[in-house]
Design a protein around this motif. Structure first.
Motif, short mmCIF file in Angstrom:
data_model
loop_
_atom_site.label_atom_id
_atom_site.label_comp_id
_atom_site.label_asym_id
_atom_site.label_seq_id
_atom_site.Cartn_x
_atom_site.Cartn_y
_atom_site.Cartn_z
N SER A 178 21.97 -81.45 5.22
CA SER A 178 22.23 -82.77 4.64
C SER A 178 22.37 -83.80 5.75
CB SER A 178 23.47 -82.75 3.76
OG SER A 178 24.65 -82.75 4.54
N THR A 179 22.30 -85.08 5.36
CA THR A 179 22.49 -86.17 6.30
C THR A 179 23.24 -87.32 5.64
OG1 THR A 179 21.39 -87.74 7.79
CG2 THR A 179 20.27 -87.23 5.73
N ASP A 180 23.98 -88.07 6.45
CA ASP A 180 24.59 -89.31 5.97
C ASP A 180 23.79 -90.51 6.46
OD1 ASP A 180 25.14 -89.36 8.67
OD2 ASP A 180 27.31 -89.49 8.46
N GLY A 181 22.62 -90.26 7.05
CA GLY A 181 21.75 -91.30 7.55
C GLY A 181 21.82 -91.49 9.05
N THR A 182 22.88 -91.02 9.66
CA THR A 182 23.02 -91.14 11.11
C THR A 182 23.12 -89.80 11.82
OG1 THR A 182 25.44 -91.35 10.88
CG2 THR A 182 24.15 -93.39 10.90
N SER A 183 23.61 -88.80 11.13
CA SER A 183 23.70 -87.45 11.69
C SER A 183 23.36 -86.43 10.62
CB SER A 183 25.11 -87.19 12.26
OG SER A 183 26.07 -87.24 11.21
N VAL A 184 23.14 -85.20 11.03
CA VAL A 184 22.80 -84.13 10.08
C VAL A 184 23.77 -82.97 10.27
CG1 VAL A 184 20.35 -84.74 10.04
CG2 VAL A 184 21.17 -83.04 11.69
N ARG A 185 23.84 -82.13 9.23
CA ARG A 185 24.64 -80.91 9.37
C ARG A 185 24.05 -79.82 8.50
NH1 ARG A 185 29.86 -83.31 6.13
NH2 ARG A 185 29.28 -82.66 4.01
N SER A 186 24.25 -78.59 8.96
CA SER A 186 23.85 -77.42 8.19
C SER A 186 24.87 -77.20 7.09
CB SER A 186 23.77 -76.20 9.09
OG SER A 186 23.55 -75.02 8.35
N GLU A 187 24.42 -77.02 5.84
CA GLU A 187 25.33 -76.87 4.71
C GLU A 187 25.53 -75.42 4.29
OE1 GLU A 187 27.22 -79.03 3.60
OE2 GLU A 187 26.35 -80.99 3.98
N ALA A 188 24.49 -74.62 4.38
CA ALA A 188 24.62 -73.23 3.93
C ALA A 188 23.50 -72.38 4.53
CB ALA A 188 24.57 -73.14 2.41
N ASP A 189 23.88 -71.26 5.15
CA ASP A 189 22.91 -70.27 5.60
C ASP A 189 22.85 -69.21 4.50
OD1 ASP A 189 21.17 -68.74 6.99
OD2 ASP A 189 22.61 -68.06 8.51
N ILE A 190 22.05 -69.48 3.48
CA ILE A 190 22.05 -68.66 2.26
C ILE A 190 21.60 -67.24 2.55
CG2 ILE A 190 21.08 -68.50 -0.08
CD1 ILE A 190 20.75 -71.63 0.16
N TRP A 191 20.54 -67.10 3.32
CA TRP A 191 20.13 -65.76 3.77
C TRP A 191 20.58 -65.65 5.22
CZ3 TRP A 191 14.76 -63.20 2.53
CH2 TRP A 191 14.78 -61.87 2.96
N SER A 192 21.69 -65.00 5.42
CA SER A 192 22.35 -64.99 6.72
C SER A 192 21.43 -64.50 7.83
CB SER A 192 23.60 -64.10 6.64
OG SER A 192 24.28 -64.13 7.86
N GLY A 193 21.57 -65.13 8.99
CA GLY A 193 20.75 -64.78 10.13
C GLY A 193 19.53 -65.67 10.24
N SER A 194 18.52 -65.19 10.91
CA SER A 194 17.33 -66.01 11.17
C SER A 194 16.33 -65.99 10.01
CB SER A 194 16.63 -65.53 12.44
OG SER A 194 16.24 -64.17 12.31
N ALA A 195 16.57 -65.18 9.00
CA ALA A 195 15.69 -65.15 7.83
C ALA A 195 15.86 -66.44 7.03
CB ALA A 195 15.99 -63.94 6.96
#
Length: 389
Positions: A206-223
């Motif tokens: 997600s983003t607030d327009g100035t920065s981004v963040r990871s919200e959920a790693d639904i399939w844990s790991g690099s998958a």
């Protein structure tokens, strides 16, 4: 309603209808010697924009007020040679302007903004190479969000407005690799989307327009869980996603990802066509034997699954979007061995129709389906016999 059609005389041109035979007329024969092929019809204010060719300028952006005289070339973006168009695409209304991707013959495929007949070009990837902006999303914060390519950052998240020059929001996958953000949806005061990183795969951001963040790693790991069809309803964000087991319907509550429920307990239900109506979410999914219609109550989270009865009964067809919403109802192409392929619609009690407008249910299977809908979810399925998928 405006659309492109050919009457066998004028070629593929711009038409309009008010729903009557007399009110279905040709707006303008833009290319009098061939087809103008109107496409990407997009309304901005009280003006219709579209891409068409008049045989002189190539495929360029046109506009119409609904009259023949008022249907004119809006912008000749590529003037490098006669009858070579800019090949405009992804026309999107935002902030009272038309935004699109086009090639002016010099800068490659880049971002353009058209206000009336005045065009502004933004060369995001400087020089003749293309940034290929796409996935345009008009957000209520006043910005147009999209993905675009730059040599230094790859395909990443950008935003622009009529008063602010296009700018990179964040290089999510740092370096020249692509995060390729897409499936934008506003929810809970932020803009959510799917994006890829080497560490987590393609997951929810997600983003607030100035920065981004990871919200959920639904399939844990690099998958990658590959969240898709992000749809906000009530206090939740719904989407199709997969984990190490199956691809099912998930929802995000602003903090945590939840599996809504397994429609197909022995495999993936592959949810698609997520469509909200009132306080319910409709979608198309598979229970392992057939593809049918599912309904999610946003308050209780209860899933009701309905499949048309009869041999090889299913919901769906070769349509770009299976479920259609009109006047508070869900329309879906349905098939079974008793009636073939037809369009049907869900008629919830709050959207009841007079008896004279309801379909004729002579087929036993459809009577069973009506009874099942009424008993299980308080809804009935009506058959519209005059429309076909």
């Amino acid at each position: 309603l405006y659309f492109s059609a050919s009457d066998g005389v004028h070629g593929a041109e711009l038409w309009r209808t008010n729903g009557t035979a007399a009110g279905t007329t040709l707006v303008k024969d833009i290319d009098t010697s061939s087809d103008s092929f109107p496409s990407y019809l997009t309304v901005v204010g009280d003006t219709l924009y579209f891409v068409a060719s008049d045989g002189v300028h190539g495929q360029e952006v046109w506009k119409s007020d609904g009259t023949t005289a008022g249907t004119v070339l809006a912008a000749d973006l590529n003037t490098t040679a006669p009858n070579v168009g800019s090949d405009g695409a992804e026309l999107t209304a935002h902030g009272g302007d038309l935004w699109l991707r086009a090639d002016n013959g010099v800068d490659g495929y880049e971002l353009f903004r058209i206000h009336g007949s005045s065009a502004t070009a933004y060369d995001l990837y400087s020089g003749p190479l293309s940034s290929m902006p796409s996935q345009f999303y008009s957000h209520s914060d006043g910005y147009l969000y999209f993905q675009a390519y730059d040599l230094a950052t790859g395909v990443e998240l950008w935003r622009a407005s009529s008063t602010s020059a296009p700018a990179l929001v964040a290089d999510i996958e740092v370096g020249a690799s692509d995060s390729a953000p897409n499936d934008f949806e506003a929810y809970n005061g932020r803009l959510y989307f799917a994006a890829h990183t080497d560490g987590d795969g393609r997951e929810l951001w997600s983003t607030d327009g100035t920065s981004v963040r990871s919200e959920a790693d639904i399939w844990s790991g690099s998958a990658s869980s590959n969240p898709a069809e992000l749809t906000a309803l009530g206090s939740m964000l719904y989407y199709s996603a997969e984990d190490s087991s199956n691809r099912e319907l998930h929802r995000f509550d602003g903090t945590v990802d939840h599996l809504v429920g397994e429609i197909y307990f022995s495999g993936s239900s592959y949810p698609s066509s997520l469509t909200p109506v009132g306080d319910a979410l409709y979608l198309v999914a598979s229970d392992g034997s057939t593809t049918g219609l599912a309904r999610i109550d946003s308050a209780s989270g209860v899933i009701s699954f309905f499949a048309p009865p009869g041999t090889a009964g299913f919901i769906g067809c070769m349509c770009s979007t299976i479920l259609k919403r009109l006047g508070g109802r869900i329309f879906a192409p349905t098939y079974n061995d008793e009636m073939g392929s037809e369009y049907s619609y869900i008629d919830e009690p709050t959207y009841g129709l007079p008896e004279t407008n309801r379909g004729d249910f002579t087929a036993g299977g459809w009577a069973v389906l009506v009874a099942a809908f009424t008993a299980v979810a308080g809804v009935t399925l009506r058959r519209v016999e005059s429309q076909r998928c």
